[in-house]
Motif scaffolding. Structure first.
Motif, mmCIF file in Angstrom:
data_model
loop_
_atom_site.group_PDB
_atom_site.id
_atom_site.type_symbol
_atom_site.label_atom_id
_atom_site.label_comp_id
_atom_site.label_asym_id
_atom_site.label_seq_id
_atom_site.Cartn_x
_atom_site.Cartn_y
_atom_site.Cartn_z
ATOM 1 N N THR A 66 0.857 -1.184 0.000
ATOM 2 C CA THR A 66 0.000 0.000 0.000
ATOM 3 C C THR A 66 0.892 1.233 0.000
ATOM 4 O OG1 THR A 66 -1.729 -1.157 1.238
ATOM 5 C CG2 THR A 66 -1.827 1.252 1.219
ATOM 6 N N ALA A 67 0.747 2.089 -0.995
ATOM 7 C CA ALA A 67 1.553 3.299 -1.076
ATOM 8 C C ALA A 67 1.090 4.315 -0.043
ATOM 9 C CB ALA A 67 1.471 3.896 -2.478
ATOM 10 N N GLY A 68 1.992 5.184 0.358
ATOM 11 C CA GLY A 68 1.653 6.173 1.370
ATOM 12 C C GLY A 68 0.582 7.149 0.932
ATOM 13 N N ASP A 69 0.424 7.329 -0.390
ATOM 14 C CA ASP A 69 -0.590 8.253 -0.890
ATOM 15 C C ASP A 69 -1.754 7.534 -1.563
ATOM 16 O OD1 ASP A 69 0.749 7.375 -3.115
ATOM 17 O OD2 ASP A 69 1.082 9.363 -3.987
ATOM 18 N N ILE A 72 -8.005 7.196 0.385
ATOM 19 C CA ILE A 72 -8.898 6.617 1.387
ATOM 20 C C ILE A 72 -10.102 6.026 0.675
ATOM 21 C CG2 ILE A 72 -10.343 7.081 3.392
ATOM 22 C CD1 ILE A 72 -7.371 7.324 3.953
ATOM 23 N N LEU A 73 -10.405 4.784 0.953
ATOM 24 C CA LEU A 73 -11.560 4.129 0.334
ATOM 25 C C LEU A 73 -12.847 4.681 0.945
ATOM 26 C CD1 LEU A 73 -10.129 0.515 0.398
ATOM 27 C CD2 LEU A 73 -10.421 1.939 -1.644
ATOM 28 N N PRO A 74 -13.796 5.162 0.126
ATOM 29 C CA PRO A 74 -15.034 5.714 0.672
ATOM 30 C C PRO A 74 -16.037 4.656 1.103
ATOM 31 C CG PRO A 74 -15.068 5.872 -1.710
ATOM 32 C CD PRO A 74 -13.712 5.330 -1.339
ATOM 33 N N CYS A 75 -15.708 3.391 0.917
ATOM 34 C CA CYS A 75 -16.565 2.303 1.392
ATOM 35 C C CYS A 75 -15.678 1.297 2.108
ATOM 36 C CB CYS A 75 -17.316 1.645 0.230
ATOM 37 S SG CYS A 75 -16.245 0.817 -0.978
ATOM 38 N N GLY A 76 -16.295 0.322 2.762
ATOM 39 C CA GLY A 76 -15.508 -0.690 3.451
ATOM 40 C C GLY A 76 -14.798 -0.130 4.668
ATOM 41 N N PRO A 77 -13.467 -0.299 4.742
ATOM 42 C CA PRO A 77 -12.750 0.078 5.960
ATOM 43 C C PRO A 77 -12.590 1.572 6.161
ATOM 44 C CG PRO A 77 -11.194 -0.641 4.293
ATOM 45 C CD PRO A 77 -12.571 -0.908 3.734
ATOM 46 N N ARG A 78 -12.906 2.392 5.141
ATOM 47 C CA ARG A 78 -12.720 3.849 5.197
ATOM 48 C C ARG A 78 -11.264 4.208 5.487
ATOM 49 N NH1 ARG A 78 -17.644 2.433 4.720
ATOM 50 N NH2 ARG A 78 -19.287 3.993 4.534
ATOM 51 N N ASP A 79 -10.329 3.415 4.960
ATOM 52 C CA ASP A 79 -8.907 3.716 5.006
ATOM 53 C C ASP A 79 -8.313 3.239 3.684
ATOM 54 O OD1 ASP A 79 -8.351 0.923 5.140
ATOM 55 O OD2 ASP A 79 -8.389 0.944 7.318
ATOM 56 N N GLY A 81 -6.911 0.621 2.819
ATOM 57 C CA GLY A 81 -6.935 -0.815 2.582
ATOM 58 C C GLY A 81 -5.530 -1.397 2.586
ATOM 59 N N GLU A 82 -5.410 -2.655 2.151
ATOM 60 C CA GLU A 82 -4.130 -3.344 2.118
ATOM 61 C C GLU A 82 -3.963 -4.040 0.778
ATOM 62 O OE1 GLU A 82 -3.962 -6.031 5.408
ATOM 63 O OE2 GLU A 82 -4.146 -4.452 6.922
ATOM 64 N N ASN A 83 -2.695 -4.374 0.428
ATOM 65 C CA ASN A 83 -2.404 -5.150 -0.786
ATOM 66 C C ASN A 83 -3.099 -4.552 -2.013
ATOM 67 O OD1 ASN A 83 -2.350 -7.014 1.697
ATOM 68 N ND2 ASN A 83 -1.165 -8.183 0.196
ATOM 69 N N THR A 84 -2.953 -3.246 -2.234
ATOM 70 C CA THR A 84 -3.660 -2.586 -3.329
ATOM 71 C C THR A 84 -2.985 -2.850 -4.675
ATOM 72 O OG1 THR A 84 -2.406 -0.542 -2.966
ATOM 73 C CG2 THR A 84 -4.514 -0.766 -1.820
ATOM 74 N N VAL A 85 -3.795 -3.058 -5.697
ATOM 75 C CA VAL A 85 -3.327 -3.242 -7.078
ATOM 76 C C VAL A 85 -4.211 -2.414 -7.998
ATOM 77 C CG1 VAL A 85 -2.194 -5.482 -6.840
ATOM 78 C CG2 VAL A 85 -4.667 -5.387 -7.144
ATOM 79 N N TRP A 86 -3.659 -2.040 -9.177
ATOM 80 C CA TRP A 86 -4.288 -1.028 -10.019
ATOM 81 C C TRP A 86 -4.313 -1.433 -11.484
ATOM 82 C CZ3 TRP A 86 -6.122 3.621 -7.968
ATOM 83 C CH2 TRP A 86 -5.761 3.884 -6.641
ATOM 84 N N TRP A 87 -5.370 -0.994 -12.200
ATOM 85 C CA TRP A 87 -5.476 -1.052 -13.652
ATOM 86 C C TRP A 87 -5.963 0.307 -14.138
ATOM 87 C CZ3 TRP A 87 -7.008 -4.668 -10.257
ATOM 88 C CH2 TRP A 87 -6.507 -5.969 -10.402
ATOM 89 N N THR A 116 -5.568 12.355 -11.145
ATOM 90 C CA THR A 116 -4.138 12.093 -11.120
ATOM 91 C C THR A 116 -3.709 11.690 -9.716
ATOM 92 O OG1 THR A 116 -3.673 14.428 -10.662
ATOM 93 C CG2 THR A 116 -3.692 13.750 -12.974
ATOM 94 N N ARG A 117 -2.534 11.128 -9.626
ATOM 95 C CA ARG A 117 -2.022 10.681 -8.338
ATOM 96 C C ARG A 117 -2.044 11.831 -7.330
ATOM 97 N NH1 ARG A 117 2.583 6.351 -7.513
ATOM 98 N NH2 ARG A 117 2.379 6.115 -5.249
ATOM 99 N N GLY A 118 -2.591 11.574 -6.157
ATOM 100 C CA GLY A 118 -2.701 12.593 -5.128
ATOM 101 C C GLY A 118 -3.902 13.491 -5.271
ATOM 102 N N ALA A 119 -4.600 13.406 -6.400
ATOM 103 C CA ALA A 119 -5.791 14.243 -6.632
ATOM 104 C C ALA A 119 -6.861 13.410 -7.332
ATOM 105 C CB ALA A 119 -5.431 15.471 -7.454
ATOM 106 N N LEU A 120 -7.170 12.248 -6.770
ATOM 107 C CA LEU A 120 -8.128 11.327 -7.373
ATOM 108 C C LEU A 120 -9.548 11.633 -6.906
ATOM 109 C CD1 LEU A 120 -6.110 7.989 -7.071
ATOM 110 C CD2 LEU A 120 -6.538 9.310 -9.154
#
Length: 289
Positions: A66-69, A72-79, A81-87, A116-120
């Protein structure tokens, strides 16, 4: 004052059973082919590019970080998360994508972003709309816009298998054998697309009432048999509430009646004539943890 609605309620408790200390083979893991690690999709900047549809990608996310930036997930844990992957996917036409993690063996959270990264900016997010602890969401895409699909582990603390899927069609959910709850592992992503023209627009909106916690489920039926649709909601405070439509659905809050209170958040409500007496009955489902 309006009278309370003549409702009867059937309360059902759905107990989630988790296998503890079972061999991996019983969770559908042992003997599965080894998959490539998620190194190429582990970071937002190296998101796997979806160039054509339908698309399938399979990987091992056990070592995903999980990258430092990470947002925050707006559903589920509201953080984050862990083990994040992207497409990432750039739409070539307006339409709808449906993404899901059916077939995974751990608690997934699926989110879709633009920017963009940091402004999603979040487009869609789902925790448990799929089978069990799996995720499923549908979202509108606009031609020329790039969407970032993120799958995270809710935060269960062990390793596992993830299968993520996206399609332009509603998928029929199938029953699965109980699986051990895990974090990261083997992941498969399916993506498909269908052009649908333009999204439906609505001219007015009205808040019909306020409840305790999040609203997890709603159903509509003519509860008092006056020819107008009423609404039943189930919320995070464990309450099942009936909302009575007086014929002015867009003119302020509706009269409400608490049908029942359960021990945990209400996952589903449904309405039907259970005993054939011509009167609507309400069924609700909660999860006992």
């Amino acid at each position: 004052m309006k009278s309370a609605l003549p409702l009867r309620m059937v309360l059902m408790a759905a107990i989630v059973l988790l296998l503890v200390g079972q061999p991996a083979a019983q969770a559908g893991v042992k003997g599965a082919p080894a998959l490539a690690p998620a190194a190429g999709s582990d970071d937002f900047d190296s998101a796997t590019v979806i160039t054509s549809l339908p698309f399938t990608d399979t990987m091992d996310t056990t070592g995903a970080t999980t990258a430092g930036d990470d947002p925050i997930l707006p559903c589920g844990p509201r953080d984050p998360g862990e083990n994040t992957v992207w497409w990432q996917f750039t739409a070539s036409a307006d339409g709808v994508l449906v993404a899901d993690t059916e077939g995974s063996d751990y608690d997934t959270v699926l989110a879709v972003w633009t920017g963009t990264r940091g402004a999603l900016t979040n487009v869609a997010c789902d925790d448990d709309s799929g089978t069990g602890l799996l995720s499923r969401t549908a979202f509108w895409v606009t031609s020329g816009t790039t969407y970032y699909i993120e799958v995270a582990d809710y935060g269960s603390g062990t390793d596992g298998v993830l299968i993520a899927a996206a399609s332009d069609q509603a998928r029929s959910l199938h029953a699965k054998a109980p699986q051990s709850i895990q974090a990261g592992g083997n992941l498969t992503l399916h993506v498909d697309f269908r052009a649908l023209g333009h999204p439906i627009s609505f001219g007015s909106c009205n808040v019909i009432g306020h409840v305790s916690g999040y609203v997890y489920s709603v159903a509509a039926a003519d509860l008092d048999q006056d020819g107008r649709l009423d609404v039943v909601s189930g919320d995070g405070g464990g309450q099942v509430v009936a909302w009575q439509n007086d014929g002015s659905p867009f003119a302020g809050e509706w009269f409400s009646n608490t049908v029942g209170t359960l021990g945990d958040y209400v996952r589903t409500v449904a309405i039907g004539d259970l005993d054939g007496d011509g009167q609507p009955d309400v069924v609700s489902v909660t999860t006992i943890r």
